[in-house]
Write a protein that holds these residues in place. Structure first.
Motif, short mmCIF file in Angstrom:
data_model
loop_
_atom_site.label_atom_id
_atom_site.label_comp_id
_atom_site.label_asym_id
_atom_site.label_seq_id
_atom_site.Cartn_x
_atom_site.Cartn_y
_atom_site.Cartn_z
N UNK A 609 0.86 -1.18 0.00
CA UNK A 609 0.00 0.00 0.00
C UNK A 609 0.89 1.23 0.00
N UNK A 610 0.83 1.98 -1.07
CA UNK A 610 1.67 3.17 -1.19
C UNK A 610 0.89 4.28 -1.87
N UNK A 611 1.59 5.37 -2.09
CA UNK A 611 0.97 6.51 -2.74
C UNK A 611 1.74 6.81 -4.02
N UNK A 612 1.00 6.89 -5.13
CA UNK A 612 1.61 7.24 -6.42
C UNK A 612 1.35 8.72 -6.64
N UNK A 613 2.36 9.52 -6.37
CA UNK A 613 2.20 10.97 -6.46
C UNK A 613 3.49 11.58 -6.98
N UNK A 614 3.34 12.64 -7.77
CA UNK A 614 4.51 13.33 -8.30
C UNK A 614 5.14 14.20 -7.21
#
Length: 641
Positions: A609-614
């Motif tokens: 579980x992670x966050x895909x963010x620039x």
């Protein structure tokens, strides 16, 4: 660690126990060079004070060095993703999105305006040359303040309003950046996915700088490289972000090992990287990264066929079903669904700086933009494209942000074609063609051209649905797919009527997050490219902001910078978000649709579980890709006794 941090990071001082430096183990990858005397031993390659990572304390496994990680991008220029993913920064966000020293050993902050940067003694560039304050001095004196290399003067990170900071160099491991007033932006800008590199490898770049060479030597190099003068030569070879010059030393975990415009680029471990694990194993664990350049339509198929070890870029939610099927059929990977940090999955940007004066006047009327938003059936798009898993609404802070306001999400964002028609009639756009398309004030049919980068099928599918619903409000949508670079250049030059892109990169702002990206400060916000250019070039290009809502956003952004009061920060954010929701500068469609992340069965330490963010996050960067490792990694050579 940080000794004193500004309010944007932490109030007061913190003191964390330092990990004792372990004995540094030799890397089998570089052991042959060490044995031949062509490279120092690992213990002499890392800084005297390396960044020691206790993986067990982070809930991760200690890894084994070795192996080749395969991944894909869709354009040659995207080799720069290695700088994004590698995420070596002067200061960077940890997995809890707290700022911490990284390349720097420490940072002192006085009065919120004086930043003393402490380098790691013994730190070296990837070619073994010392990394010292001289590299900051070279950038500051000979790049940032050189009129030929930097015609607009020092970059934004060194400015506060009209004032320019100073940079001094007390000794070889100390750099002092001083602003006239408190600058809560500075550290956060250093931690960006695409950071402002305020240092350069001086030992390498001096050979291309007119101040350090004879006229004859420079002319010879200029002729050999076929450029007009020394400045384009220097700029071409000096780009730590593009990662396209394999001779340019780096501080990233991997360094380029390929030359030319190949379809496969290789990156090998940086022998002088500054991070080690608590057992004394130098990071990164993985020896080689192999990055293939493939057509955008092939990423999902190649991923499904097991041709990648770590992939998210080039994959959309629509690919999840085929990826899950491949996984169930025995393909050697796992498909994770990470949360998406963008403020909107798809957003439409009417260009308020469009060159056509008639269309420009229409688009600058907030009623027109509101009508466009009301004419979008977001529920239909969500069900058709995302199985109802997206969050429908306009572009605003996401629900997990403390600045989230449900009223901003729904304002002018509930499907209501009747109200949209009334608004357009009230604007005087009540004449139509026999086919029902409204007419502009000059009699032309309202053919609203939206240009896309042509990279995401979900965008085209969404616009196809919008085409049908906008027809009911008398607007004919015409979709024009283009190459990404062509699209950006057209937007920046003012010849694009409207475009579609993601929403704000950072959809999870805190009150302490600089709200600069909500104001007309950057041309990459496609609703006001000319205003952004004017700000970025200090009036040398673009157009001054001439819309009251835009002026108010600029004033609020400046007010945020001029206060350290967290209550005021929060109120400023709330007003800026409300202005955006009311004006629909960027017409968001939905957000929070999961991002598929495909991970090889052999790869470890990748969070499920992670966050895909620039920004903030740099995609894989905040999750520390240098700590990923293969469970079956094999050393390519044995460490000599």
């Amino acid at each position: 660690m940080f000794r004193r941090l500004t309010a944007i990071v932490l109030a007061g001082a913190i003191a964390l126990p330092a990990l004792a430096r372990p004995i540094v183990q030799e890397s089998a990858f570089w052991a042959p060079e060490v044995k031949k005397g062509q490279m120092d031993a690992a213990a002499d390659r890392v800084p005297e004070v390396p960044l020691v990572v206790d993986l067990e304390a982070k809930g991760r496994q200690f890894g084994t060095q070795g192996g080749t990680l395969r991944t894909m991008v869709t354009r040659t220029k995207d080799v720069r993703q290695m700088v994004v993913y590698g995420y070596a920064r002067l200061v960077g966000y940890d997995h809890n999105y707290q700022l911490k020293p990284d390349i720097l050993r420490d940072v002192d902050v006085e009065e919120g305006r004086i930043f003393t940067l402490h380098l790691r003694p013994g730190h070296r560039w990837s070619d073994g040359a010392p990394f010292t304050s001289a590299d900051f001095e070279y950038w500051w004196k000979h790049v940032a303040q050189n009129a030929e290399l930097s015609p607009n003067g020092p970059p934004e990170i060194m400015r506060l309003g009209e004032d320019i900071a100073t940079m001094t160099f007390p000794d070889e491991v100390t750099v002092v950046v001083e602003f006239p007033e408190a600058n809560p932006n500075f550290l956060q800008l250093l931690a960006q996915a695409s950071p402002p590199f305020i240092y350069r490898p001086a030992h390498y770049l001096k050979q291309f700088h007119v101040a350090f060479n004879t006229k004859e030597a420079m002319e010879e190099m200029i002729d050999a490289k076929r450029v007009r003068s020394w400045a384009p030569l220097h700029n071409k070879l000096d780009n730590l972000y593009k990662f396209d010059n394999h001779e340019l030393p780096t501080l990233q975990p991997w360094k380029p090992a390929s030359t030319g415009a190949a379809m496969r680029h290789l990156f090998v471990r940086n022998p002088y990287f500054h991070r080690i694990d608590a057992r004394g194993v130098q990071l990164p664990y993985i020896d080689v990264v192999e990055m293939d350049i493939v057509g955008s339509g092939l990423v999902a198929a190649k991923t499904n066929a097991g041709e990648t070890d770590l992939q998210a870029r080039g994959l959309d939610f629509r690919d999840v079903s085929i990826l899950k099927k491949g996984e169930a059929d025995g393909a050697p990977y796992r498909t994770y669904l990470w949360s998406n940090g963008a403020a909107s999955q798809i957003a439409i940007y009417p260009n308020l700086n469009f060159a056509d004066p008639v269309w420009r006047e229409v688009m600058r009327d907030a009623r027109f933009r509101r009508a466009l938003s009301l004419g979008i059936d977001r529920r239909m798009i969500n069900r058709a494209l995302y199985f109802g898993l997206g969050k429908e609404g306009g572009m605003t802070a996401l629900a997990k942000s403390p600045l989230f306001d449900p009223a901003n999400l729904t304002q002018w964002a509930i499907y209501d074609p009747d109200t949209a028609n009334v608004m357009l009639d009230q604007m005087g756009l009540n004449k139509r063609t026999p086919a029902g398309t409204r007419l502009l004030p000059d009699g032309r049919p309202m053919e609203f051209v939206i240009e896309t980068a042509g990279e995401r099928q979900e965008v085209e599918n969404a616009l196809a649905i919008i085409t049908d619903t906008w027809r009911d409000i008398g607007i004919k949508l015409i979709m024009r797919p283009l190459d990404r670079d062509i699209l950006r250049n057209r937007v920046f030059s003012g010849v694009t009527m409207a475009s579609v892109w993601f929403g704000w990169d950072n959809g999870l702002p805190q009150p302490s997050t600089p709200p600069t990206y909500l104001a007309p400060t950057d041309q990459v916000f496609f609703a006001w490219p000319k205003w952004g250019q004017y700000y970025q070039t200090h009036g040398a290009a673009g157009e001054p902001v001439d819309l009251e809502a835009g002026k108010r956003l600029m004033a609020l952004s400046m007010a945020w910078q001029n206060t350290e009061d967290p209550v005021e920060h929060r109120e400023i954010w709330r007003e800026m978000l409300k202005i955006h929701a009311d004006n629909q500068f960027g017409i968001g469609i939905l957000s929070e649709a999961p991002q598929p992340v495909v991970v090889s069965d052999r790869l470890r330490n990748v969070p499920e579980q992670g966050k895909w963010a620039w920004d903030p996050g740099a995609h894989f960067g905040v999750h520390r890709i240098d700590e990923f490792f293969f469970a079956d990694a094999e050393q390519i050579a044995q460490v000599s006794e």
